[in-house]
Design an enzyme around this catalytic site. Structure first.
Site, PDB file in Angstrom:
ATOM      1  N   GLU A 271       0.875  -1.180   0.000  1.00  0.00           N
ATOM      2  CA  GLU A 271       0.000   0.000   0.000  1.00  0.00           C
ATOM      3  C   GLU A 271       0.904   1.219   0.000  1.00  0.00           C
ATOM      4  O   GLU A 271       1.564   1.511   1.007  1.00  0.00           O
ATOM      5  CB  GLU A 271      -0.895  -0.009   1.242  1.00  0.00           C
ATOM      6  CG  GLU A 271      -1.948  -1.092   1.223  1.00  0.00           C
ATOM      7  CD  GLU A 271      -3.005  -0.883   0.140  1.00  0.00           C
ATOM      8  OE1 GLU A 271      -3.122   0.237  -0.386  1.00  0.00           O
ATOM      9  OE2 GLU A 271      -3.689  -1.856  -0.198  1.00  0.00           O
ATOM     10  N   CYS A 305      -1.904   9.138   2.618  1.00  0.00           N
ATOM     11  CA  CYS A 305      -1.718   8.686   1.242  1.00  0.00           C
ATOM     12  C   CYS A 305      -2.921   9.045   0.388  1.00  0.00           C
ATOM     13  O   CYS A 305      -2.809   9.150  -0.827  1.00  0.00           O
ATOM     14  CB  CYS A 305      -1.506   7.185   1.227  1.00  0.00           C
ATOM     15  SG  CYS A 305      -2.815   6.293   2.090  1.00  0.00           S
TER      16      CYS A 305
END
Ligand code: NAD
Length: 509
Positions: A271, A305
C-alpha cells in the site's frame, strides 16, 4: 485562530500511562516478553509540537529480527489450531481495549504523531472498525467444494493461514495502518513480526503489543521490533521465514521491499503513495466542492496517502474556488494538538517539513502564486514543524508541488477547460490511489470517475475515505493488492486444492 502555545501543556509521562508496559516503553516485544534495550542503540521518541524527547525505545538489530521471525514461526501452528471463536475473541477484546484506553491513545496520537483530537477520534474509530471486521474473518474461512471434470472425484478448496506475516508500517496513521493487517492476520491464525516506523514506535507497534498482551494473545504470535528502516529494513524484507510481506509506506521503499520479498518467494502486499486529484467540474456546487477540498487537503496536515495532492478546477469556477479555499485555509486553528479546538498540528519531522517547504518554494519559482500560508511557524523557542495551510494558484500539473506527492497541508489549484482535459491531468501521474469528482450531474461525474486510473474515486466528496469493510488499495505506483475484509483474507491465507477420488478412476494406461 492560531495558537502556538507549544509546551504550555504538561506532556504526560508517557512511560507511566495505564496503557504502557510496567517497566515503560524501552523494550522490544518478543515471545510475550518485554525485552529491555540492553546495549542496543536507542530511538528517541520526540513530540513534534514541542520537539521534546518523551522516551526512548531500543533500535532492533538484524539478530533481533531473526529471533522474532523464529519465535513467530514456532508459535504459528499452535495458534492456527485454536478454535476460530477463540482467535476472534482475542481480537475483539483488543477492539474493546482500544475504547477503554481512548484517553491514553489520544495523548499518544498527539505527542508522538502530532495528531489533533479529531484525528485521534478518526484513528480510534478506524482501528476499532478494522478489528471488528478482522475478528469476523476468523469464522469466514471461505473454503468451498467445486465440481470436477473427472468422474467420481470431489474437489475441495481448503483455506489455510498463510503462516508468518511480516508487517512494515508508516507514521501517519500508525495504530490504524498497523491494525488493519495485524488484526485480520492474527484472527486468521497467522503469527506476526511487526516493524513500526521509527517516528512512531509506540502507536505503530508497542501499543498494539501491550493491548494484545492484555487481551490474552499467546506468547510469540505477535512480536514487535522497533527499528530504523535503513538499518534493518533490507534484512527484514528479504527474510526467508515469512509467507507474506505487508508494507505500507512510500512507493520508492515499497518497490524495494516488494522486490526483496519476491526474491524469497514471499508474497508482497503493498500500500504505497498517492497523487490524488480533487476534480471540480463546471456544474459543481462550489460550496460543497470547497468544503470537501479543505477537508481533503488539510486533515492531519495533509499527511495521508489519500489526501488531496492536486485540486483540478474548471476555469469558470477557478477564481471563486481559489478565494473560498484560501479563506477556509486561513481560518483553520493551528497549534499544539493538545490545545482545545486546534485542527492543524505540526508535521511529523524536519525532513518532511523541509520537503514540503522546498516543493512550495520551487513551485513559486516556477510561476505559481501563494494565496495564503507557506510559512513555517517556530512554535516557541525551537525549530518549528508547523507548516501553515497553504493555497497555491496558477499551478500547472508539471510544477513540483503537483508532480510529486507533497504529503503536506498544501492545496495547489490547477485550472482545466474540458472534462477530457481534467481526466488527462488527473491521470498524468505514476500513482493511482484515490480521487474525487464534483458535479451536479452524477452520471457525468461517473464518466469521469470511470476514466480516472485509480483504485478508489469518490463522487461529490473528497479522496480521504476508508471503511474497514470496503476494498482499499491502488494501481500503478500506489501499490499491489487490496486491504480490508475479504480482500485481505485472500492475502493472509492460502488456498489448497484437496481432491477425493471416491470411485476407482479409469486411467489411459
Ligand atoms: P517510508 O517508505 O519512508 O517508510 C515506511 C516504512 O518503511 C517505515 O517503517 C520505515 O522504517 C520503513 N523502511 C524505510 N526504508 C526501508 C527499507 N529499505 N526496507 C524496509 N523498510 C524500510 O514512508 P513514510 O515517509 O514513513 O510514509 C509516507 C508514505 O507512505 C507516503 O508515500 C504515503 O502515501 C504512504 N502511505 C500509503 C498508505 C496506503 O495505504 N497506500 C497509507 C499511509 C501512507
Amino acid at each position: 485562530m492560531t495558537s502556538f502555545e507549544t509546551g504550555s501543556l504538561e506532556e504526560e509521562a508517557i512511560d507511566e500511562l495505564d496503557i504502557a508496559p510496567a517497566d515503560g516503553w524501552n523494550a522490544l516485544y518478543l515471545d510475550g516478553e518485554w525485552v529491555p534495550a540492553g546495549d542496543r542503540d536507542g530511538i528517541d521518541v520526540e513530540n513534534p509540537a514541542t520537539r521534546r524527547t518523551l522516551t526512548s525505545v531500543p533500535s532492533a538489530t538484524e539478530a533481533d529480527v531473526d529471533e522474532a521471525f523464529a519465535i513467530a514461526k514456532s508459535a504459528q501452528e499452535d495458534w492456527a489450531e485454536r478454535p476460530p471463536q477463540e482467535r476472534a475473541a482475542v481480537v475483539s477484546r483488543v477492539r474493546d481495549l482500544v475504547g477503554e484506553y481512548a484517553d491514553d491513545l489520544e495523548t499518544l496520537f498527539a505527542v508522538e504523531c502530532g495528531g489533533v483530537e479529531l484525528k485521534a477520534a478518526f484513528e480510534t474509530e478506524l482501528t476499532q472498525g478494522t478489528m471488528e471486521v478482522g475478528a469476523g474473518l476468523a469464522m469466514r474461512d471461505g473454503g468451498r467444494r467445486t465440481e470436477s471434470v473427472t468422474p467420481g472425484k470431489e474437489n475441495l478448496l481448503v483455506r489455510e493461514p498463510a503462516g508468518v506475516v511480516g508487517v512494515i508500517t508508516p507514521w501517519n496513521f500508525p495504530l490504524y495502518l498497523t491494525s488493519r493487517v495485524v488484526a485480520p492476520a492474527i484472527a486468521l491464525g497467522n503469527s506476526v513480526v511487526l516493524k513500526p516506523d521509527e517516528n512512531t514506535p509506540l502507536t505503530g507497534g508497542l501499543v498494539l503489543a501491550s493491548l494484545f498482551e492484555e487481551a490474552g494473545l499467546p506468547d510469540g504470535v505477535l512480536n514487535v521490533v522497533p527499528g530504523y528502516g535503513d538499518e534493518i529494513g533490507d534484512h527484514f524484507s528479504a527474510h526467508p521465514t515469512p509467507s507474506v510481506m505487508s508494507f505500507t509506506g512510500s512507493s520508492e521503499v515499497g518497490r524495494r521491499v516488494g522486490q526483496r520479498a519476491v526474491g524469497q518467494f514471499t508474497e508482497p502486499a503493498l500500500e504505497l503513495g498517492g497523487n490524488n486529484a480533487h476534480v471540480v467540474l463546471s456544474d459543481a456546487d462550489l460550496e460543497r466542492a470547497v468544503d470537501a477540498g479543505a477537508f481533503g487537503s488539510f486533515t492531519h496536515q495533509g499527511q495521508e496517502c489519500i489526501s488531496i495532492n492536486r485540486h483540478l478546477v474548471h476555469e469558470s469556477l477557478y477564481d471563486e474556488y481559489v478565494a473560498a479555499l484560501a479563506e477556509r485555509a486561513e481560518e483553520l486553528p493551528i497549534g499544539d494538538p493538545r490545545e482545545e479546538g486546534v485542527l492543524v498540528g505540526p508535521v511529523v519531522n524536519e525532513s518532511q517539513r523541509d520537503k514540503i517547504v522546498g516543493l512550495i518554494e520551487e513551485t513559486v519559482e516556477a510561476g505559481a502564486t501563494v494565496e495564503v500560508g507557506a510559512t513555517v511557524e517556530a512554535g516557541g523557542d525551537h525549530d518549528g514543524l508547523f507548516v501553515e495551510p497553504t493555497v497555491l494558484s496558477g499551478v500547472t500539473n508539471d510544477m513540483p508541488i503537483a508532480a510529486n506527492e507533497h504529503f503536506g497541508p498544501v492545496a495547489p489549484v490547477i485550472p482545466f477547460e474540458t472534462d477530457e482535459e481534467a481526466v488527462e491531468l488527473a491521470n498524468d501521474t505514476e500513482y493511482g490511489l484515490s480521487g474525487s469528482v464534483h458535479s451536479a450531474d452524477v452520471s457525468r461525474a461517473r464518466d469521469v470517475a470511470d476514466a480516472m486510473e485509480t483504485g478508489m474515486v469518490h463522487i461529490n466528496d473528497q479522496p480521504l475515505n476508508d471503511e474497514p469493510h470496503v476494498a482499499f488499495g491502488g494501481v500503478g505506483a500506489s501499490g499491489m493488492g487490496r486491504y480490508n475484509d475479504e480482500w485481505i483474507l485472500d492475502t493472509l491465507t492460502t488456498l489448497k486444492w484437496i481432491s477425493v477420488q471416491r470411485e476407482p478412476r479409469e486411467y489411459p494406461y
